[in-house]
Write a protein that holds these residues in place. Structure first.
Motif, mmCIF file in Angstrom:
data_model
loop_
_atom_site.group_PDB
_atom_site.id
_atom_site.type_symbol
_atom_site.label_atom_id
_atom_site.label_comp_id
_atom_site.label_asym_id
_atom_site.label_seq_id
_atom_site.Cartn_x
_atom_site.Cartn_y
_atom_site.Cartn_z
ATOM 1 N N ASN A 36 -3.055 4.372 2.807
ATOM 2 C CA ASN A 36 -2.501 5.290 2.635
ATOM 3 C C ASN A 36 -2.939 6.560 1.622
ATOM 4 O O ASN A 36 -2.210 6.472 0.594
ATOM 5 C CB ASN A 36 -0.823 4.741 2.196
ATOM 6 C CG ASN A 36 -0.519 4.145 3.813
ATOM 7 O OD1 ASN A 36 -0.549 4.125 4.297
ATOM 8 N ND2 ASN A 36 0.936 3.433 2.825
ATOM 9 N N TYR A 59 2.432 1.335 -17.658
ATOM 10 C CA TYR A 59 2.034 2.890 -18.649
ATOM 11 C C TYR A 59 3.019 3.040 -19.751
ATOM 12 O O TYR A 59 2.424 4.255 -20.412
ATOM 13 C CB TYR A 59 2.435 4.018 -17.792
ATOM 14 C CG TYR A 59 1.014 4.334 -16.179
ATOM 15 C CD1 TYR A 59 0.233 4.792 -16.470
ATOM 16 C CD2 TYR A 59 1.537 3.036 -15.292
ATOM 17 C CE1 TYR A 59 -1.117 5.015 -14.901
ATOM 18 C CE2 TYR A 59 1.611 4.345 -13.936
ATOM 19 C CZ TYR A 59 0.268 3.990 -13.740
ATOM 20 O OH TYR A 59 -0.672 4.280 -12.833
ATOM 21 N N TYR A 72 -5.868 -8.383 -2.479
ATOM 22 C CA TYR A 72 -6.094 -7.151 -2.868
ATOM 23 C C TYR A 72 -7.404 -6.959 -2.043
ATOM 24 O O TYR A 72 -8.144 -7.535 -2.723
ATOM 25 C CB TYR A 72 -6.020 -5.986 -3.786
ATOM 26 C CG TYR A 72 -6.497 -4.664 -3.332
ATOM 27 C CD1 TYR A 72 -5.239 -4.075 -3.196
ATOM 28 C CD2 TYR A 72 -7.667 -3.762 -4.064
ATOM 29 C CE1 TYR A 72 -5.199 -2.273 -3.219
ATOM 30 C CE2 TYR A 72 -7.762 -2.825 -3.390
ATOM 31 C CZ TYR A 72 -7.022 -1.486 -2.781
ATOM 32 O OH TYR A 72 -6.969 -0.786 -2.850
ATOM 33 N N SER A 103 1.398 -1.275 0.354
ATOM 34 C CA SER A 103 -0.353 -0.005 -0.086
ATOM 35 C C SER A 103 0.536 1.186 -0.178
ATOM 36 O O SER A 103 0.759 2.709 0.175
ATOM 37 C CB SER A 103 -1.050 0.055 1.026
ATOM 38 O OG SER A 103 -0.095 -0.110 2.227
ATOM 39 N N GLY A 104 2.088 1.075 0.388
ATOM 40 C CA GLY A 104 2.680 2.249 0.138
ATOM 41 C C GLY A 104 3.640 2.693 -0.776
ATOM 42 O O GLY A 104 4.988 3.628 -0.722
ATOM 43 N N HIS A 143 1.646 5.427 -6.409
ATOM 44 C CA HIS A 143 1.110 6.491 -5.902
ATOM 45 C C HIS A 143 -0.001 6.235 -4.721
ATOM 46 O O HIS A 143 -0.860 4.938 -5.415
ATOM 47 C CB HIS A 143 0.226 6.998 -7.227
ATOM 48 C CG HIS A 143 -0.158 8.714 -6.787
ATOM 49 N ND1 HIS A 143 -1.309 8.713 -7.308
ATOM 50 C CD2 HIS A 143 0.084 10.071 -7.426
ATOM 51 C CE1 HIS A 143 -2.391 9.683 -6.858
ATOM 52 N NE2 HIS A 143 -0.601 10.752 -7.312
ATOM 53 N N PRO A 144 -0.960 6.788 -4.211
ATOM 54 C CA PRO A 144 -2.340 6.192 -3.442
ATOM 55 C C PRO A 144 -3.222 5.909 -4.156
ATOM 56 O O PRO A 144 -4.259 5.235 -3.677
ATOM 57 C CB PRO A 144 -2.744 7.885 -2.271
ATOM 58 C CG PRO A 144 -1.004 8.770 -2.435
ATOM 59 C CD PRO A 144 -1.207 8.319 -3.551
ATOM 60 N N VAL A 145 -3.844 6.792 -5.938
ATOM 61 C CA VAL A 145 -4.829 6.283 -5.853
ATOM 62 C C VAL A 145 -4.464 5.805 -7.499
ATOM 63 O O VAL A 145 -4.918 4.600 -8.041
ATOM 64 C CB VAL A 145 -5.721 7.723 -6.157
ATOM 65 C CG1 VAL A 145 -6.571 7.548 -4.912
ATOM 66 C CG2 VAL A 145 -5.405 8.781 -7.163
ATOM 67 N N GLN A 146 -3.416 6.336 -8.433
ATOM 68 C CA GLN A 146 -3.428 5.939 -9.586
ATOM 69 C C GLN A 146 -2.336 4.386 -9.569
ATOM 70 O O GLN A 146 -3.075 4.107 -10.541
ATOM 71 C CB GLN A 146 -2.104 6.489 -10.637
ATOM 72 C CG GLN A 146 -2.606 7.908 -10.606
ATOM 73 C CD GLN A 146 -1.421 8.556 -10.915
ATOM 74 O OE1 GLN A 146 -0.798 7.989 -10.954
ATOM 75 N NE2 GLN A 146 -1.632 10.086 -10.563
ATOM 76 N N MET A 147 -1.939 3.311 -8.350
ATOM 77 C CA MET A 147 -1.590 2.403 -8.112
ATOM 78 C C MET A 147 -2.376 1.370 -7.312
ATOM 79 O O MET A 147 -1.888 0.413 -7.338
ATOM 80 C CB MET A 147 -0.017 2.454 -8.048
ATOM 81 C CG MET A 147 1.053 2.788 -8.979
ATOM 82 S SD MET A 147 0.935 1.719 -10.149
ATOM 83 C CE MET A 147 2.168 1.255 -9.628
ATOM 84 N N ALA A 148 -3.111 1.715 -7.041
ATOM 85 C CA ALA A 148 -4.201 1.842 -5.776
ATOM 86 C C ALA A 148 -4.610 -0.230 -6.774
ATOM 87 O O ALA A 148 -5.461 0.019 -7.519
ATOM 88 C CB ALA A 148 -5.011 1.657 -5.283
ATOM 89 N N GLY A 149 -4.742 -0.777 -5.706
ATOM 90 C CA GLY A 149 -5.022 -2.597 -6.204
ATOM 91 C C GLY A 149 -4.044 -3.437 -6.587
ATOM 92 O O GLY A 149 -3.827 -4.386 -6.366
ATOM 93 N N MET A 150 -2.443 -2.245 -6.835
ATOM 94 C CA MET A 150 -1.577 -3.499 -7.401
ATOM 95 C C MET A 150 -1.185 -4.349 -6.245
ATOM 96 O O MET A 150 -1.107 -4.106 -5.443
ATOM 97 C CB MET A 150 -0.843 -2.378 -8.871
ATOM 98 C CG MET A 150 0.339 -3.452 -8.584
ATOM 99 S SD MET A 150 0.218 -4.332 -9.821
ATOM 100 C CE MET A 150 0.128 -3.397 -11.364
ATOM 101 N N LEU A 179 7.425 1.998 -13.333
ATOM 102 C CA LEU A 179 6.110 2.785 -14.373
ATOM 103 C C LEU A 179 5.794 2.147 -15.634
ATOM 104 O O LEU A 179 5.158 2.383 -16.562
ATOM 105 C CB LEU A 179 5.414 4.516 -14.407
ATOM 106 C CG LEU A 179 5.217 4.873 -13.649
ATOM 107 C CD1 LEU A 179 5.706 6.664 -13.550
ATOM 108 C CD2 LEU A 179 4.576 4.825 -12.247
#
Lengths: 388, 464
Positions: free
Chosen positions: B338, A245, B402, A125-126, A129-136, A242
């Motif tokens: 986070n 992307y 996840y 989770s750290g 990016h907080p939202v762009q990479m969320a879920g990876m 990245l």
């Protein structure tokens, strides 16, 4: 003037890998480092510098993590963090220091205390990016290679399962492995799904562990043992965080592996890896990773990794013994420790000390360590027991 | 007075059969379905979808954004600015939040028309989104639905002129929520008998007198209601012909609070003919009636999803428990997330209106924005570009690791129509429906609440 090929490993040590709930970071580092020093026949006071691979802050910060564990005060110790290559990068830095003749006797080690955190899988989770990479997640970052590889080359879930069966077969006889049991193709195929085609048995387990190696120069090594091993080739490469992307990235090969291997082979003078490398500890965090690895390392043609695995070409008695130790599949992946553990295994193999899992007549062995969410960074180290 | 230039609506993809709620509690059930926002939707994201539908993703010339909701995701902090930012409205746009009352949607429309008339902005996009939480085991639970509506109010080429506005108010405590309450409290029987029906009828009567129109002059009467029965009571009392009554969407969507009249208006306008006169009412606390007259220009309005396009596109929730889970009425495992309000602010152009870069040297379109082109490495030689909202799936994986309310999390890599390659989660999809090379479109969703605030970003979804 010395160079990298004069660098020798004279001692290796490792803890048992697994869910080491009873041991802290300090316990494991002390055990692994003294194991390596005992193997080399040296005392902590002889160590002039140290490098320690750690990925996660919950394991430890900075070089003092090592000085506290083995009481080597007053010398320089550096913490290396480079994703899953943190350990092999500690080894690389140790080798460069010795090759530069700045130091004569150094230690490279790695540790990770994964079970001290309570999340599922590796915490990511750290990362990014907080939202762009969320879920990876780690299995998905590598698993994304499967649909593209399958579309391009017809790779199947059964091909992946062969990796797990092979590595479990090898690891079953390894006393320091986390998993010491064979698995069947059917068990792997039927395991609960974690990510895409990757089931539970396609993923390396959550494990703790530590490994350490003592590095010096060949001329000094001779005073300690006859069967020291030396560096034959070394290459490291970093790509991008990245890649998902990047339109130039096709998920068919891990680019840093290709580049790191090119450099290591060039230094080693290896032009035909399939016939010039006897064994490879290669980064099987997930079975799909190893399929790409054997192609990227030139052990088979691009796209043939799956069928080659099924044919047994990478079994312990195959063309190249891939993961004779049992690999990450059986040892788990205590991040900072893994690369150093690979050097431990390759050294044991080249010394003929890999009891029960020995690749007969091994002369050239490889440690291949790949890291990041996908192939971000890679280190390839080739060792030999042949005198320069 | 200003007119209505365009309309849009949004109905979430997921629906729940009322029967499943009734069966879970062993209480009498009502036929039909309710629309249920997915676990990653809230009134902001639904208002954004309706707003996008209304302006067809083209913010040029839109001078303001009003947002109405009784169920906003923030108790303090504008939601209108989030919607405006995501829709990429110019920084000089007027924004305002409306709420607290079921009449907020129509009140926002009237306020927007007044503001346009006053020259505050050339046009204002009025959005209303609702995801009101009912108490469990109540009739409300089978009545409330989630959805959003939008109208663009302006002077240029209106499809419907606003001919008049008539309003009155009625003070009573009958539908309310205290600070800290998650679910709506009401006494709907009392409210219908002594508030809603008499007040709305009085408003219609006053409006008819003020506007000089007879019921027979009206093509469609658009008015919200607390429930299906109350809606019928008003129609009966007004002696409306069946063809005059605009469907209140109770059968397959449910009552969408202050968004309901705007959604119904979209439904009326998608079937309206030039010359039609429409009465539009907001109801609850204040009772406001507008007389609209449809113009010839309605025939030129480009196609949109509005009500018809959204209502047919759906997926049924398998159980009532899923509904409770999506509404966060159950304690289930939560993942660690986070965030940094500072980073989210710094990256707001990339995160909200989804800007990438186009390299001036090699013309590569890329995301996230960086100073060096990832293709030719040209240094600080690029233009900001708002990325396409459609694309093709390059790669995907269904992730069970996840922590999510609805695993697996489908992770996707897509090539957008402008060439940018982008990584996103996918939503509103059936597992097994996803395949490489399928067309995808983007939708703005809540990702997590890390940092103690709402973190939104775009996701892919199969084209609805």
């Amino acid at each position: 003037m010395a160079d990298l090929k004069d660098v020798a490993v004279i001692g290796v040590g490792a803890t048992k890998f697994g869910e080491n709930y009873d041991w802290g970071v300090d316990d494991m580092l002390t055990i692994a480092a003294f194991d390596a020093m005992d193997d080399a026949g040296i005392k902590p006071g002889q160590i002039e510098a140290g490098w320690i691979g750690i990925q996660y802050p919950f394991t430890g910060f900075s070089g003092a993590t090592l000085s506290d564990a083995i009481k080597t005060y007053d010398i320089p110790i550096t913490h290396t963090e480079n994703y899953c290559v943190s350990g092999l990068d500690a080894f690389r830095n140790a080798c460069l220091a010795v090759a530069s003749e700045q130091f004569d006797m150094v230690i490279a080690c790695g540790v990770e205390k994964i079970t001290d955190q309570t999340g599922r899988g590796l915490p990511t989770s750290g990362f990014g990016h907080p939202v762009q990479m969320a879920g990876m997640t780690a299995p998905s970052a590598f698993g994304l290679a499967f649909p593209r590889h399958a579309k391009a080359f017809g790779t199947t879930k059964e091909h992946l399962a062969h990796v797990a069966v092979k590595n479990h077969f090898n690891g079953a006889v390894n006393p320091k492995a986390h998993f010491r049991r064979e698995v069947t193709l059917e068990q792997v195929m039927k395991a609960p799904l974690i990510s895409g085609p990757l089931g539970l048995l396609d993923c390396c387990p959550i494990s703790d562990g530590s490994a350490a190696v003592i590095v010096t120069r060949a001329d000094i090594a001779k005073k300690y043992r006859d069967d020291y091993v030396t560096i034959k080739g070394m290459g490291f490469a970093t790509y991008t965080n990245l890649m998902m992307y990047d339109k130039n990235f096709d998920y068919l090969a891990w680019r840093p592996t290709v580049k790191a291997a090119e450099k290591a082979y060039a230094m080693a003078g290896i032009t035909d890896p399939l016939n010039e490398v006897d064994l490879a500890e290669c980064h099987d965090c997930f079975t799909i990773t190893e399929i790409l690895n054997v192609e990227d390392l030139g052990f088979c043609k691009k796209g043939e990794g799956g069928p080659a695995m099924a044919e047994g070409r990478f079994n312990i008695d195959g063309q190249v013994a891939v993961n004779p130790s049992g690999g990450l599949k059986c040892f788990g992946h205590p991040i900072g420790a893994t690369g150093v553990r690979m050097v431990y295994e390759v050294t044991k193999q080249l010394q003929g000390r890999a009891d029960g899992r020995q690749r007969e007549g091994a002369k050239v062995g490889m440690a291949h360590n790949l890291g990041g969410l996908g192939g971000v960074v890679c280190g390839v180290v080739i060792l030999t027991n042949q005198v320069r | 007075m200003a007119g209505i230039v365009a309309y849009g609506a949004y109905i979430p993809w997921l629906r729940l059969e009322r029967r499943l709620i009734a069966e879970a509690w062993g209480i009498p059930g009502v036929p039909g379905e309710i629309a249920v926002g997915n676990f990653d939707e809230d009134s902001i994201t639904m208002a954004i979808e309706a707003g996008r539908d209304c302006i067809l993703d083209d913010p040029v010339g839109v001078g303001g954004l009003y947002f109405a909701s009784t169920s906003p995701p923030y108790a303090e902090k504008s939601c209108a600015t989030t919607v405006a930012s995501v829709l990429d409205l110019a920084q000089g746009s007027v924004t305002c939040d409306f709420g607290l009352s079921l009449s907020a949607g129509v009140s926002a429309l009237v306020a927007a028309a007044s503001a346009v008339d006053q020259g505050v902005a050339p046009s204002i996009l009025v959005t209303a989104g609702e995801c009101r939480l009912p108490e469990t085991k109540t009739a409300d639970e089978q009545t409330f639905g989630d959805g959003a509506g939008a109208v663009l109010v302006g002077n240029e080429d209106p499809i419907a002129e606003i001919e008049g506005v008539h309003t009155s108010y009625d003070e009573m405590v009958a539908t309310w929520r205290l600070p800290g309450d998650r679910t709506v409290r009401d006494n709907s029987r009392f409210y219908t008998a002594k508030g809603y029906v008499p007040s709305l009828l009085a408003a219609f009567k006053g409006a008819a007198e003020a506007f000089g129109v007879a019921p027979g002059d009206i093509a469609k009467v658009v008015y919200p209601a607390p429930d299906f029965r109350a809606h019928g009571q008003v129609a009966k009392a007004m002696k409306l012909e069946p063809g005059q009554i605009q469907d209140a969407l109770f059968a397959f969507v449910g009552g969408c609070g202050c968004a309901q009249p705007l959604m119904m208006l979209a439904g009326a306008l998608e079937e309206a003919k030039p010359g039609d006169r429409i009465l539009l009412a907001g109801a609850g606390d204040s009772f406001t009636v507008l007389l609209l007259e449809v113009t010839d220009r309605i025939a030129d309005l480009p196609a949109r999803r509005a009500i018809k396009g959204h209502i047919a596109s759906k997926s049924m929730l398998p159980t009532y428990a899923k509904f409770l889970e999506y509404k966060e009425m159950l304690n289930t495992e939560e993942g660690e997330s986070n965030s940094s309000m500072i980073q989210m602010w710094r990256d707001r152009r990339a995160v909200q209106p989804l800007y990438g870069k186009r390299c001036n040297s090699c013309e590569t379109v890329y995301f996230p924005p960086r100073r060096l082109c990832p293709n030719c490495f040209a240094r600080e030689d690029s233009e900001d570009v708002r990325l396409a909202r459609k694309g093709t799936l390059f790669d995907f994986i269904d992730d069970n690791l996840y922590v999510s309310i609805e695993p697996p999390t489908t992770l996707t890599i897509s090539d957008l129509d402008d060439g940018a390659r982008i990584f996103m989660q996918m939503t509103d999809r059936g597992v097994g429906e996803v395949e490489i090379d399928m067309p995808v479109e983007l939708t703005f969703r809540k990702i997590h609440d890390g940092g103690g605030f709402h973190n939104y970003f775009w996701k892919t979804r199969p084209v609805r």
